[in-house]
Write a protein that holds these residues in place. Sequence first.
Motif, PDB file in Angstrom:
ATOM      1  N   GLN A  89       0.834  -1.231   0.056  1.00  0.00           N
ATOM      2  CA  GLN A  89      -0.087  -0.104   0.014  1.00  0.00           C
ATOM      3  C   GLN A  89       0.908   1.216  -0.187  1.00  0.00           C
ATOM      4  N   ALA A  90       0.236   2.464  -0.472  1.00  0.00           N
ATOM      5  CA  ALA A  90       1.500   3.441  -0.674  1.00  0.00           C
ATOM      6  C   ALA A  90       0.301   4.522  -0.845  1.00  0.00           C
ATOM      7  N   THR A  91       1.002   5.816  -0.269  1.00  0.00           N
ATOM      8  CA  THR A  91       0.641   7.219  -0.560  1.00  0.00           C
ATOM      9  C   THR A  91       1.797   7.803  -1.450  1.00  0.00           C
ATOM     10  N   THR A  92       1.630   9.312  -1.472  1.00  0.00           N
ATOM     11  CA  THR A  92       2.692  10.046  -2.285  1.00  0.00           C
ATOM     12  C   THR A  92       3.886  10.066  -1.425  1.00  0.00           C
ATOM     13  N   THR A  93       3.814   9.679  -0.151  1.00  0.00           N
ATOM     14  CA  THR A  93       5.152   9.912   0.729  1.00  0.00           C
ATOM     15  C   THR A  93       5.654   8.670   1.427  1.00  0.00           C
ATOM     16  N   THR A  94       4.481   7.546   1.474  1.00  0.00           N
ATOM     17  CA  THR A  94       5.201   6.336   2.111  1.00  0.00           C
ATOM     18  C   THR A  94       4.546   5.023   1.218  1.00  0.00           C
ATOM     19  N   ALA A  95       5.211   4.129   1.641  1.00  0.00           N
ATOM     20  CA  ALA A  95       4.979   2.852   0.867  1.00  0.00           C
ATOM     21  C   ALA A  95       5.436   1.573   1.901  1.00  0.00           C
ATOM     22  N   VAL A  96       4.288   0.829   2.056  1.00  0.00           N
ATOM     23  CA  VAL A  96       4.609  -0.548   2.941  1.00  0.00           C
ATOM     24  C   VAL A  96       4.416  -1.851   1.961  1.00  0.00           C
ATOM     25  N   PHE A  97       5.333  -2.606   2.180  1.00  0.00           N
ATOM     26  CA  PHE A  97       5.344  -4.008   1.139  1.00  0.00           C
ATOM     27  C   PHE A  97       5.613  -5.195   2.672  1.00  0.00           C
ATOM     28  N   THR A  98       4.535  -6.037   2.411  1.00  0.00           N
ATOM     29  CA  THR A  98       4.525  -7.395   3.104  1.00  0.00           C
ATOM     30  C   THR A  98       5.193  -8.547   2.412  1.00  0.00           C
ATOM     31  N   LEU A  99       6.190  -9.088   3.047  1.00  0.00           N
ATOM     32  CA  LEU A  99       6.824 -10.084   2.234  1.00  0.00           C
ATOM     33  C   LEU A  99       6.098 -11.418   2.154  1.00  0.00           C
ATOM     34  N   ARG A 100       6.290 -12.041   1.093  1.00  0.00           N
ATOM     35  CA  ARG A 100       5.875 -13.588   1.233  1.00  0.00           C
ATOM     36  C   ARG A 100       6.619 -14.380   2.253  1.00  0.00           C
ATOM     37  N   PRO A 101       6.263 -15.230   2.664  1.00  0.00           N
ATOM     38  CA  PRO A 101       7.015 -16.313   3.547  1.00  0.00           C
ATOM     39  C   PRO A 101       7.866 -17.093   2.833  1.00  0.00           C
ATOM     40  N   GLY A 102       8.959 -17.659   3.387  1.00  0.00           N
ATOM     41  CA  GLY A 102       9.574 -18.853   2.559  1.00  0.00           C
ATOM     42  C   GLY A 102      10.462 -18.370   1.603  1.00  0.00           C
ATOM     43  N   ILE A 103      10.701 -17.116   1.334  1.00  0.00           N
ATOM     44  CA  ILE A 103      11.870 -16.602   0.337  1.00  0.00           C
ATOM     45  C   ILE A 103      13.412 -16.938   0.874  1.00  0.00           C
ATOM     46  N   THR A 104      13.903 -17.457  -0.009  1.00  0.00           N
ATOM     47  CA  THR A 104      15.432 -17.682   0.233  1.00  0.00           C
ATOM     48  C   THR A 104      16.280 -17.032  -0.467  1.00  0.00           C
ATOM     49  N   PRO A 160       6.907  14.559  -1.500  1.00  0.00           N
ATOM     50  CA  PRO A 160       5.872  13.714  -2.644  1.00  0.00           C
ATOM     51  C   PRO A 160       6.554  12.974  -3.627  1.00  0.00           C
ATOM     52  N   PHE A 161       6.223  11.906  -3.835  1.00  0.00           N
ATOM     53  CA  PHE A 161       6.382  11.173  -5.128  1.00  0.00           C
ATOM     54  C   PHE A 161       5.454  10.269  -5.613  1.00  0.00           C
ATOM     55  N   PRO A 162       4.741  10.366  -6.730  1.00  0.00           N
ATOM     56  CA  PRO A 162       3.447   9.494  -6.773  1.00  0.00           C
ATOM     57  C   PRO A 162       3.733   8.043  -7.112  1.00  0.00           C
ATOM     58  N   PHE A 163       4.887   7.433  -7.641  1.00  0.00           N
ATOM     59  CA  PHE A 163       5.287   6.390  -8.082  1.00  0.00           C
ATOM     60  C   PHE A 163       6.095   5.472  -7.138  1.00  0.00           C
ATOM     61  N   LEU A 164       5.871   5.543  -6.047  1.00  0.00           N
ATOM     62  CA  LEU A 164       6.981   4.865  -5.141  1.00  0.00           C
ATOM     63  C   LEU A 164       6.836   3.260  -5.138  1.00  0.00           C
ATOM     64  N   VAL A 165       5.648   2.584  -5.339  1.00  0.00           N
ATOM     65  CA  VAL A 165       5.478   1.562  -5.827  1.00  0.00           C
ATOM     66  C   VAL A 165       6.303   0.847  -7.001  1.00  0.00           C
ATOM     67  N   ARG A 166       6.068   1.718  -8.042  1.00  0.00           N
ATOM     68  CA  ARG A 166       6.622   1.448  -9.424  1.00  0.00           C
ATOM     69  C   ARG A 166       8.382   1.858  -9.458  1.00  0.00           C
ATOM     70  N   THR A 167       8.583   2.146  -8.491  1.00  0.00           N
ATOM     71  CA  THR A 167      10.180   2.521  -8.209  1.00  0.00           C
ATOM     72  C   THR A 167      10.726   1.857  -7.217  1.00  0.00           C
ATOM     73  N   LEU A 168      10.673   2.035  -6.027  1.00  0.00           N
ATOM     74  CA  LEU A 168      11.112   1.253  -4.920  1.00  0.00           C
ATOM     75  C   LEU A 168      10.827  -0.111  -5.048  1.00  0.00           C
ATOM     76  N   GLY A 169       9.623  -0.453  -5.491  1.00  0.00           N
ATOM     77  CA  GLY A 169       9.138  -1.921  -5.541  1.00  0.00           C
ATOM     78  C   GLY A 169       9.843  -2.566  -6.816  1.00  0.00           C
ATOM     79  N   LEU A 170      10.261  -1.909  -7.677  1.00  0.00           N
ATOM     80  CA  LEU A 170      11.084  -2.690  -8.883  1.00  0.00           C
ATOM     81  C   LEU A 170      12.700  -2.502  -8.931  1.00  0.00           C
ATOM     82  N   LEU A 171      13.137  -2.141  -7.474  1.00  0.00           N
ATOM     83  CA  LEU A 171      14.775  -2.236  -7.259  1.00  0.00           C
ATOM     84  C   LEU A 171      14.807  -3.988  -7.217  1.00  0.00           C
ATOM     85  N   PRO A 172      15.915  -4.420  -7.941  1.00  0.00           N
ATOM     86  CA  PRO A 172      16.616  -5.527  -7.732  1.00  0.00           C
ATOM     87  C   PRO A 172      16.999  -5.509  -6.010  1.00  0.00           C
TER      88      PRO A 172
END
Length: 527
Positions: A89-104, A160-172
């Motif tokens: 979930q995200a606004t223009t200033t915050t983004a929160v990501f919930t990880l899947r379990p079991g990732i290695t 404010p930055f509108p695309f936090l999910v499409r930037t932070l979320g796409l970083l390897p």
Amino acid sequence: MSRRTLPVPLAAAVTATAVAAAGCGGTARSSTSTPLVDHGTVRIAGSSETPSFDPYSTFGAAQARYAYDSLVNVAPDGTVVSGLASSWQATTTTAVFTLRPGITCSDGTPLTASAVARALTYAGDPANQLAGARTVLPGVPFTASADDRAGTVSATAAAPFPFLVRTLGLLPVVCPAGLDRPRSLDRATQGTGPYVLTRYTPGGPYEFTVREGYTWGPAGAGTAEPGVPARIVLSVVPQASTAANLLLTGGVEIASVNGPDRARLTGRGLTSADVATVVGLTFFNQRPGRPLADPALRRALVSALDRQGLANVAVGGTGRPATDFGAEGAVCHADLASANLPAQDAAEALRSAGWTRDRGGPLTKDGRPLRLRLITSPDLGPTLPSAAELMARTWTALGADVRLVTESLPALVNAMYRSGDFDVVVGSTPGFALPVGFIPFFSGPAPAQGLNFAGVANPEYDALVARALQETDTAGCGTWNQASAALLRSADALPIADGRSTVYGHRTTFATTFGGQIVPTSIRLHQ
């Protein structure tokens, strides 16, 4: 030159040809209907070598998708789907990501939220000068934190930055073992992705081996499905004609081909996925003392151009004038150019702006002739010199003294970012999937403090961008498009042609995202 001290001009030049995978792509079409091959090898031809596989470096970013995952992914239709994160979930200033379990990680260690936050912080630290990461991350400072118990990663932007999910979320995401020894990432991979780099040869080929037990790819894709290759081998094939020959003879399974060689691949039963591009984005030098600092002159010169003729030359055939600064499939892409580019009687507009011409002589104003230095480089596209030549002929007919200079890429970069000795530059478009990617090229400081090499100063654009930055994700597309329209009306830049390249496959099927990036978990090998 260290990969960690890439100078701003070179970083900007590479950025101008890089693509952030945040837009739309497609599923490749194929007549392939033969049975799938399990545990096979897929050979992929690339046009250039990869001196470093560090996903945060300029060169390694393009190959990161094989060995590294991101928090989210973008599906071929442009929607955001799961990756390491199962929800966000995200606004223009915050983004929160919930990880899947079991990732290695590839070394077997579990991936924690703290490890992800550490990777985000490392990649975003300006002191590390990671040019590849800069092409993905938001254009504002941010801080990252983690809650390992809840499995959440949080990021807070300083503005404010509108695309936090499409930037932070796409970083390897690089695993801790890689961050502990960052220089090892040149020749080894430390990620959670579906493949691991198992062989590096200077100049290529590069070999990746599949990971067993991988189940957290885009929308939950895994590597246990039938037809997933056990090995992927990347080879360096600089010439499009050679890549086409290898596709036809089965020497490689996947290759990107543009230009006239595409014609001989049609109807040969190959998989094909078209990739939208913009050919020949043209900038006008508006720095103080340059003639094109005058918007009336810029508008007159743009009005004089035959956009259809330029498009035909730019694509080497029947072209279509570009509709926007970014390619089709980019977020907020729209048909803006035809309604907003200046369309005046060029000769009359020049007279109104104070330019005179006597008996076929040179155009002059206040006793000074109009002299333009037009530069381009075939290193950014083989048709660009021809497009620039057509521009030069048009403006010469108006009475301008145009000096056309074809440069090497380093010389072009030097003129753009160091000497400033140009009036018009015909280059490749920054292939950004998000409209925010264009901001530093159209506003802000000039080099060496910024990337605004043409000295663009458009108050209407700046005001609209400030408003768009307050709107979340695609809700602000209308405002972003108004901002682009303001640039077009002022003739701050001119996109020449909408082009196409194609990713082809021999005995393979696959999906691509914006810019033709292949989704590794989508590759299937057939008999």
